[in-house]
Design a protein around this motif. Sequence first.
Motif, PDB file in Angstrom:
ATOM      1  N   SER A  76       4.177  -0.178   1.504  1.00 21.93           N
ATOM      2  CA  SER A  76       3.160  -1.068   2.067  1.00 21.93           C
ATOM      3  C   SER A  76       3.825  -2.385   2.473  1.00 21.93           C
ATOM      4  N   PRO A  77       3.171  -3.157   3.364  1.00 22.45           N
ATOM      5  CA  PRO A  77       3.739  -4.478   3.728  1.00 22.45           C
ATOM      6  C   PRO A  77       3.977  -5.344   2.492  1.00 22.45           C
ATOM      7  N   ARG A  78       3.053  -5.273   1.523  1.00 23.35           N
ATOM      8  CA  ARG A  78       3.223  -6.043   0.293  1.00 23.35           C
ATOM      9  C   ARG A  78       4.459  -5.524  -0.462  1.00 23.35           C
ATOM     10  N   GLY A  79       4.602  -4.190  -0.487  1.00 25.81           N
ATOM     11  CA  GLY A  79       5.758  -3.590  -1.140  1.00 25.81           C
ATOM     12  C   GLY A  79       7.054  -4.030  -0.477  1.00 25.81           C
ATOM     13  N   LEU A  80       7.032  -4.095   0.868  1.00 31.07           N
ATOM     14  CA  LEU A  80       8.230  -4.498   1.618  1.00 31.07           C
ATOM     15  C   LEU A  80       8.650  -5.918   1.229  1.00 31.07           C
ATOM     16  N   ILE A  81       7.670  -6.814   1.135  1.00 27.53           N
ATOM     17  CA  ILE A  81       7.965  -8.195   0.731  1.00 27.53           C
ATOM     18  C   ILE A  81       8.585  -8.190  -0.667  1.00 27.53           C
ATOM     19  N   LEU A  82       7.998  -7.377  -1.566  1.00 26.82           N
ATOM     20  CA  LEU A  82       8.519  -7.299  -2.936  1.00 26.82           C
ATOM     21  C   LEU A  82       9.946  -6.756  -2.953  1.00 26.82           C
ATOM     22  N   VAL A  83      10.212  -5.736  -2.112  1.00 25.56           N
ATOM     23  CA  VAL A  83      11.578  -5.199  -2.027  1.00 25.56           C
ATOM     24  C   VAL A  83      12.541  -6.311  -1.677  1.00 25.56           C
ATOM     25  N   GLY A  84      12.155  -7.124  -0.667  1.00 25.34           N
ATOM     26  CA  GLY A  84      13.011  -8.210  -0.244  1.00 25.34           C
ATOM     27  C   GLY A  84      13.203  -9.244  -1.333  1.00 25.34           C
ATOM     28  N   LEU A  85      12.072  -9.596  -2.015  1.00 24.39           N
ATOM     29  CA  LEU A  85      12.134 -10.653  -3.034  1.00 24.39           C
ATOM     30  C   LEU A  85      12.992 -10.244  -4.212  1.00 24.39           C
ATOM     31  N   THR A  86      12.990  -8.943  -4.555  1.00 23.44           N
ATOM     32  CA  THR A  86      13.682  -8.494  -5.764  1.00 23.44           C
ATOM     33  C   THR A  86      14.961  -7.745  -5.434  1.00 23.44           C
ATOM     34  N   ALA A 144      16.034  -3.327   6.908  1.00 24.13           N
ATOM     35  CA  ALA A 144      16.413  -1.967   6.524  1.00 24.13           C
ATOM     36  C   ALA A 144      15.193  -1.120   6.157  1.00 24.13           C
ATOM     37  N   PHE A 145      14.187  -1.729   5.511  1.00 19.45           N
ATOM     38  CA  PHE A 145      13.130  -0.909   4.914  1.00 19.45           C
ATOM     39  C   PHE A 145      11.766  -1.054   5.574  1.00 19.45           C
ATOM     40  N   ALA A 146      11.669  -1.863   6.650  1.00 19.21           N
ATOM     41  CA  ALA A 146      10.370  -1.999   7.326  1.00 19.21           C
ATOM     42  C   ALA A 146       9.897  -0.626   7.782  1.00 19.21           C
ATOM     43  N   GLY A 147       8.631  -0.335   7.564  1.00 21.97           N
ATOM     44  CA  GLY A 147       8.063   0.932   8.009  1.00 21.97           C
ATOM     45  C   GLY A 147       8.607   2.123   7.282  1.00 21.97           C
ATOM     46  N   PHE A 148       9.078   1.947   6.032  1.00 18.49           N
ATOM     47  CA  PHE A 148       9.678   3.053   5.281  1.00 18.49           C
ATOM     48  C   PHE A 148       8.613   4.071   4.874  1.00 18.49           C
ATOM     49  N   SER A 149       8.880   5.323   5.131  1.00 20.62           N
ATOM     50  CA  SER A 149       7.978   6.369   4.633  1.00 20.62           C
ATOM     51  C   SER A 149       8.771   7.638   4.342  1.00 20.62           C
ATOM     52  N   VAL A 150       8.283   8.403   3.356  1.00 15.69           N
ATOM     53  CA  VAL A 150       8.871   9.698   3.016  1.00 15.69           C
ATOM     54  C   VAL A 150       7.775  10.743   3.112  1.00 15.69           C
ATOM     55  N   PHE A 168      12.967   6.076  -2.644  1.00 14.40           N
ATOM     56  CA  PHE A 168      11.869   5.108  -2.809  1.00 14.40           C
ATOM     57  C   PHE A 168      12.494   3.725  -2.979  1.00 14.40           C
ATOM     58  N   PRO A 169      12.244   2.794  -2.051  1.00 15.83           N
ATOM     59  CA  PRO A 169      12.838   1.461  -2.188  1.00 15.83           C
ATOM     60  C   PRO A 169      12.256   0.683  -3.363  1.00 15.83           C
ATOM     61  N   LEU A 170      11.014   0.967  -3.740  1.00 16.36           N
ATOM     62  CA  LEU A 170      10.383   0.237  -4.840  1.00 16.36           C
ATOM     63  C   LEU A 170       9.259   1.088  -5.412  1.00 16.36           C
ATOM     64  N   LEU A 171       9.300   1.279  -6.723  1.00 13.38           N
ATOM     65  CA  LEU A 171       8.340   2.191  -7.353  1.00 13.38           C
ATOM     66  C   LEU A 171       8.106   1.696  -8.780  1.00 13.38           C
ATOM     67  N   PRO A 172       6.842   1.719  -9.251  1.00 13.76           N
ATOM     68  CA  PRO A 172       6.650   1.447 -10.680  1.00 13.76           C
ATOM     69  C   PRO A 172       7.283   2.594 -11.455  1.00 13.76           C
ATOM     70  N   ILE A 218      12.562  11.157   6.058  1.00  9.65           N
ATOM     71  CA  ILE A 218      12.532   9.749   5.701  1.00  9.65           C
ATOM     72  C   ILE A 218      12.601   8.918   6.970  1.00  9.65           C
ATOM     73  N   HIS A 219      11.615   8.029   7.156  1.00  8.78           N
ATOM     74  CA  HIS A 219      11.599   7.131   8.314  1.00  8.78           C
ATOM     75  C   HIS A 219      11.784   5.714   7.807  1.00  8.78           C
ATOM     76  N   ARG A 220      12.558   4.929   8.526  1.00  2.00           N
ATOM     77  CA  ARG A 220      12.729   3.536   8.125  1.00  2.00           C
ATOM     78  C   ARG A 220      13.316   2.723   9.265  1.00  2.00           C
ATOM     79  N   GLY A 221      13.314   1.382   9.106  1.00  2.00           N
ATOM     80  CA  GLY A 221      14.020   0.512  10.033  1.00  2.00           C
ATOM     81  C   GLY A 221      13.081  -0.300  10.899  1.00  2.00           C
ATOM     82  N   PHE A 222      13.528  -1.510  11.250  1.00  2.00           N
ATOM     83  CA  PHE A 222      12.696  -2.432  12.014  1.00  2.00           C
ATOM     84  C   PHE A 222      13.162  -2.439  13.465  1.00  2.00           C
ATOM     85  N   LEU A 223      14.355  -2.986  13.725  1.00  2.00           N
ATOM     86  CA  LEU A 223      14.880  -2.996  15.091  1.00  2.00           C
ATOM     87  C   LEU A 223      15.340  -1.606  15.481  1.00  2.00           C
TER      88      LEU A 223
END
Lengths: 159, 480
Positions: free
Chosen positions: B170-180, B244-250, B313-317, B259-264
């Motif tokens: 999710s967009p929120r998840g993406l921000i969290l990936v970046g922050l952590t 690297a992880f914008a729009g990431f989906s499996v 998974f870039p970020l998962l509980p 697996i889809h990923r990437g911004f530019l």
Amino acid sequence: MTHDSEPTGRLPSQARLLFAGRSLGWAVPLVLVAFTGASALETEAPGWVPTAIRVATVLIVLAGLVLEPQRRWRNWRYELRDEEIDLRRGVLVVTRTLIPTIRVQHVDTQRTWLSDQLGLRSVVIHTAGGSHRIPALRPDEATLIRDRIAQLAQRPDDV
Amino acid sequence: MSDEREQPAAPTLAARRLHPAGAVLSALDDVRNALFSVVVLIVLGSQSGNLGTILVLLGVVGAAIAVATGYLRWRAETYEIADAAIRHRHGVISPDETVVPLARVHSIDVAQGPIQRIFGVDELHVQTAGGGEKGEIVLRAVSPAETARLRAAAGLPEATATDLPEWRLSPRGLILVGLTAPQLGMLLPLVGGAFAVGNDLLGQQGARDTLADRLPTETGAILLLIAAAVLAAWLLSFLGSLVAFAGFSVTRDGDHLRIHRGFLQRRATSVPLRRVHAVSVAEGPFRRPFGLCSVRLETAGHGSEAAAARTLFPLLPIAGLDAQLASFVPALAGTGAPPAFTRPPRRAIRRYLLPGTITVLLLAIAATVAWAVAWPAIPVLTALAALDGLARYRSAGSQLDSSRLLLRRGSITRRTLIARRTRLQDHSFAQSTFQNQADLADISITVASGTSSKVAHLEATDATTLFERLRPGRSSPSLG
């Protein structure tokens, strides 16, 4: 160690010379550097310092050329079973590794100038994860082992 | 062209060119390659006056050449499927042909750069076990319809089912990936290097006016600089993760993961599930306190690729790990119960603590002898080394299930390798003389990606039991 089926195959005794020959790779530069350094210190440091450096160097080199090869040779064991290749080796840390034969991608025999002089070959076992080496075998034995592993490894693998 | 559709049994596809966007991409390559020499020419030309004329002339001539060569190269590049192989021909002056047998093709991956997206075309990577992240064959501009046709002819049709298991960042998840992001630690030395360069530059201006000379007297400035360095590193890492992880989906389509990923640069990768021999779960320092982790695929032939390319998974509980694995990599899923690791005994603590701590202590003492100002390093670094050893002791553990082996290790980042028990490339039992006397031993394994993991100083009986249980089976000695 207390495993019930330790590998039994041993390396030929010439392996000690091969290991000693490899130690020369670091022993020669060490002697050159240490003895040059000791001579340079002769005038500047107390008299016992250069002597201590020389004695320490000789002891280290002796350990590398005699004790280490002897112990490495004594500890080396290998065994081929239908389902696994069993290797045990090490000087200070003794490591026993099992490689399932089904995981073997290919097998090489290798020779170097030094191993040729001693009439030895090494067998290198490659898996998808890396490679393992039996460093010193008699040529006929190396060929036998290489072909046997290749034959065992023919079952299809799922990589 | 409709012939191939009528004979789906015979995998052939007549030779064809790329989408015309390929000519544009090719021309742009020329422009980019020529940019440097053009700039040099302009600079040289401007010194003899008449800058405007030269600029326009060069621009026009350069563009014309780029368009012409782009067109010629596009004309010379074809691909086809014939004799059960994908054939790719390219090159104007000395044409090359790459042939990849269909049986060797693991997947046909799709990537989309900015130019490809403008034209609505795909960049195709024909992947085999041997190649890296770039495919064995790269087709830079293929229309979606042609992509589908090529895939069908190659026997690798795109997913058709609609209710496939899917995991999205999710967009929120993406921000969290970046922050952590764990890259923070790796970027710090880079920023340090940048400061060293800054130092050199300053040093050239005034004889003694370098940062290093000036700063020890200005504690506030040091702290400010460190804060700035951390902020810069963190910002870089944040942006890097976003790209690297914008729009990431499996999605899992039967026996493949897509697996889809990437911004530019949009990337789509397909991984056959049978090649996933293990996953590696990392709990970084900023993620573990919140019960979060990232999961990486360990597959044969992909070991050397960039970390982002192997991410599952870039970020998962971490509490939801088993449930997600059950949907996407069932062979590696646990029951959902908390893991019950076999841990090293308490008497092993000093073996985790002492070697590192003593080494650091001696180094710090040596530094203080050489440079008295370094004395704070003795307590600070020694304490850090001790904490590191303690953390490594607390992480260490192994667990053997009916079908999986879990090895956990690490200090700042805790890593758990979850491997299919029957797919290990090798496993080892190691014991030093000292460990032998203390009845302790190490266990290590290697998986097909080349990744190894080790758990040190286990109770020797535990290590022996694990070693024996990992054996492929008993049989009589045959040689040796």
